[in-house]
Design a protein around this motif. Structure first.
Motif, PDB file in Angstrom:
ATOM      1  N   ALA A 155       4.325   4.619  12.828  1.00  0.00           N
ATOM      2  CA  ALA A 155       4.442   5.752  13.755  1.00  0.00           C
ATOM      3  C   ALA A 155       3.186   5.775  14.625  1.00  0.00           C
ATOM      4  O   ALA A 155       2.161   5.173  14.283  1.00  0.00           O
ATOM      5  N   GLU A 156       3.277   6.476  15.731  1.00  0.00           N
ATOM      6  CA  GLU A 156       2.148   6.621  16.657  1.00  0.00           C
ATOM      7  C   GLU A 156       0.918   7.156  15.925  1.00  0.00           C
ATOM      8  O   GLU A 156       1.004   8.136  15.181  1.00  0.00           O
ATOM      9  N   GLY A 157      -0.214   6.491  16.124  1.00  0.00           N
ATOM     10  CA  GLY A 157      -1.466   6.950  15.535  1.00  0.00           C
ATOM     11  C   GLY A 157      -1.685   6.557  14.082  1.00  0.00           C
ATOM     12  O   GLY A 157      -2.728   6.867  13.510  1.00  0.00           O
ATOM     13  N   LYS A 158      -0.710   5.906  13.454  1.00  0.00           N
ATOM     14  CA  LYS A 158      -0.862   5.479  12.057  1.00  0.00           C
ATOM     15  C   LYS A 158      -1.570   4.134  11.997  1.00  0.00           C
ATOM     16  O   LYS A 158      -1.577   3.365  12.948  1.00  0.00           O
ATOM     17  N   TRP A 159      -2.167   3.851  10.845  1.00  0.00           N
ATOM     18  CA  TRP A 159      -2.904   2.615  10.663  1.00  0.00           C
ATOM     19  C   TRP A 159      -1.962   1.434  10.489  1.00  0.00           C
ATOM     20  O   TRP A 159      -0.827   1.577  10.017  1.00  0.00           O
ATOM     21  N   THR A 160      -2.452   0.238  10.826  1.00  0.00           N
ATOM     22  CA  THR A 160      -1.722  -0.984  10.518  1.00  0.00           C
ATOM     23  C   THR A 160      -1.982  -1.335   9.047  1.00  0.00           C
ATOM     24  O   THR A 160      -2.878  -0.767   8.408  1.00  0.00           O
ATOM     25  N   ILE A 161      -1.235  -2.290   8.536  1.00  0.00           N
ATOM     26  CA  ILE A 161      -1.469  -2.744   7.170  1.00  0.00           C
ATOM     27  C   ILE A 161      -2.862  -3.373   7.052  1.00  0.00           C
ATOM     28  O   ILE A 161      -3.548  -3.179   6.046  1.00  0.00           O
ATOM     29  N   LEU A 162      -3.293  -4.082   8.093  1.00  0.00           N
ATOM     30  CA  LEU A 162      -4.654  -4.628   8.075  1.00  0.00           C
ATOM     31  C   LEU A 162      -5.689  -3.506   8.033  1.00  0.00           C
ATOM     32  O   LEU A 162      -6.702  -3.620   7.333  1.00  0.00           O
ATOM     33  N   ASP A 163      -5.443  -2.428   8.781  1.00  0.00           N
ATOM     34  CA  ASP A 163      -6.338  -1.266   8.730  1.00  0.00           C
ATOM     35  C   ASP A 163      -6.389  -0.687   7.319  1.00  0.00           C
ATOM     36  O   ASP A 163      -7.459  -0.307   6.829  1.00  0.00           O
ATOM     37  N   ILE A 164      -5.235  -0.601   6.677  1.00  0.00           N
ATOM     38  CA  ILE A 164      -5.175  -0.056   5.312  1.00  0.00           C
ATOM     39  C   ILE A 164      -5.978  -0.927   4.358  1.00  0.00           C
ATOM     40  O   ILE A 164      -6.755  -0.417   3.538  1.00  0.00           O
ATOM     41  N   LEU A 165      -5.822  -2.229   4.471  1.00  0.00           N
ATOM     42  CA  LEU A 165      -6.572  -3.139   3.592  1.00  0.00           C
ATOM     43  C   LEU A 165      -8.073  -2.987   3.826  1.00  0.00           C
ATOM     44  O   LEU A 165      -8.854  -2.905   2.863  1.00  0.00           O
ATOM     45  N   GLN A 166      -8.487  -2.901   5.088  1.00  0.00           N
ATOM     46  CA  GLN A 166      -9.915  -2.703   5.384  1.00  0.00           C
ATOM     47  C   GLN A 166     -10.388  -1.360   4.830  1.00  0.00           C
ATOM     48  O   GLN A 166     -11.480  -1.257   4.272  1.00  0.00           O
ATOM     49  N   HIS A 167      -9.561  -0.332   4.961  1.00  0.00           N
ATOM     50  CA  HIS A 167      -9.897   0.993   4.433  1.00  0.00           C
ATOM     51  C   HIS A 167     -10.064   0.957   2.911  1.00  0.00           C
ATOM     52  O   HIS A 167     -11.006   1.550   2.379  1.00  0.00           O
ATOM     53  N   ILE A 168      -9.181   0.266   2.207  1.00  0.00           N
ATOM     54  CA  ILE A 168      -9.300   0.149   0.752  1.00  0.00           C
ATOM     55  C   ILE A 168     -10.651  -0.475   0.396  1.00  0.00           C
ATOM     56  O   ILE A 168     -11.354   0.005  -0.497  1.00  0.00           O
ATOM     57  N   MET A 169     -11.030  -1.524   1.125  1.00  0.00           N
ATOM     58  CA  MET A 169     -12.305  -2.186   0.833  1.00  0.00           C
ATOM     59  C   MET A 169     -13.491  -1.296   1.197  1.00  0.00           C
ATOM     60  O   MET A 169     -14.462  -1.215   0.435  1.00  0.00           O
ATOM     61  N   ASP A 170     -13.440  -0.652   2.350  1.00  0.00           N
ATOM     62  CA  ASP A 170     -14.537   0.239   2.736  1.00  0.00           C
ATOM     63  C   ASP A 170     -14.727   1.345   1.709  1.00  0.00           C
ATOM     64  O   ASP A 170     -15.846   1.625   1.275  1.00  0.00           O
ATOM     65  N   ALA A 171     -13.623   1.975   1.314  1.00  0.00           N
ATOM     66  CA  ALA A 171     -13.701   3.071   0.343  1.00  0.00           C
ATOM     67  C   ALA A 171     -14.229   2.564  -1.001  1.00  0.00           C
ATOM     68  O   ALA A 171     -15.054   3.227  -1.642  1.00  0.00           O
ATOM     69  N   GLU A 172     -13.789   1.392  -1.427  1.00  0.00           N
ATOM     70  CA  GLU A 172     -14.261   0.846  -2.703  1.00  0.00           C
ATOM     71  C   GLU A 172     -15.767   0.611  -2.663  1.00  0.00           C
ATOM     72  O   GLU A 172     -16.476   0.923  -3.627  1.00  0.00           O
ATOM     73  N   ARG A 173     -16.259   0.090  -1.555  1.00  0.00           N
ATOM     74  CA  ARG A 173     -17.710  -0.118  -1.429  1.00  0.00           C
ATOM     75  C   ARG A 173     -18.471   1.196  -1.491  1.00  0.00           C
ATOM     76  O   ARG A 173     -19.503   1.297  -2.148  1.00  0.00           O
TER      77      ARG A 173
END
Length: 174
Positions: free
Chosen positions: A56-74
């Motif tokens: 949907a408009e303004g939602k993250w891509t799957i690549l964004d989600i994967l990067q977010h998972i890594m950022d949050a884990e760090r």
């Protein structure tokens, strides 16, 4: 297999309940590894178009989600390390949406991201395995909330499961 009990209610902010409730067992290190494998199996099975999809408009891509998972884990690992080492300074929160924009995951190569996540997850597991029970149950303040490293550990796993579920539910049938 090493069993580690879930954190008690009150040892973490209430919004962690959403993540911690997704963790089924007490063999957390094995579950962290298996969850990583499940996430990698999922994202590497997708074509480039799907990895760049926004459901949907303004939602993250799957690549964004994967990067977010890594950022949050760090960030979670840093917080856990600080609290295990008895840090008395309150740690700041972070704006996940700003991190996603700045992370520019959509220009990254999925193979590089998979390799990075593999190293990160291995490091996460070893960091938490190095903590004593006392360290796991020490308390610190992050984003204005009291939390223990034990709770952070379970939240890391639940956070990944949460986002993998979103990928499966919202991106796979678009």
């Amino acid at each position: 297999m090493t069993a580690l009990a879930k954190p008690i209610t009150g040892a973490y902010p209430m919004y962690f309940d959403n993540y911690i409730s997704l963790v089924k067992g007490e063999h957390i290190y094995e579950e962290l590894y298996q969850s990583y494998m499940d996430t990698m199996d999922l994202v590497t099975s997708l074509d480039l178009e799907t990895l760049h999809l926004r459901y949907a408009e303004g939602k993250w891509t799957i690549l964004d989600i994967l990067q977010h998972i890594m950022d949050a884990e760090r960030i979670f690992c840093y917080r856990a390390l600080c609290f295990a080492r008895m840090e008395n300074v309150a740690l700041p929160g972070f704006d996940e949406n700003e991190y996603v924009v700045a992370g520019k995951a959509t220009v990254r190569n999925i193979n590089d991201m998979v390799r990075e996540f593999s190293l990160l997850r291995a490091s996460t597991i070893e960091l938490f395995k190095s903590f004593t029970v006392e360290m796991l149950d020490s308390t610190g303040n992050a984003n204005g909330k009291e939390v223990t490293p034990r709770a952070i550990l379970f939240a890391i796993l639940g956070h990944e499961i949460h986002h993998r579920n979103i990928i499966q539910q919202r991106y796979m049938n678009v």
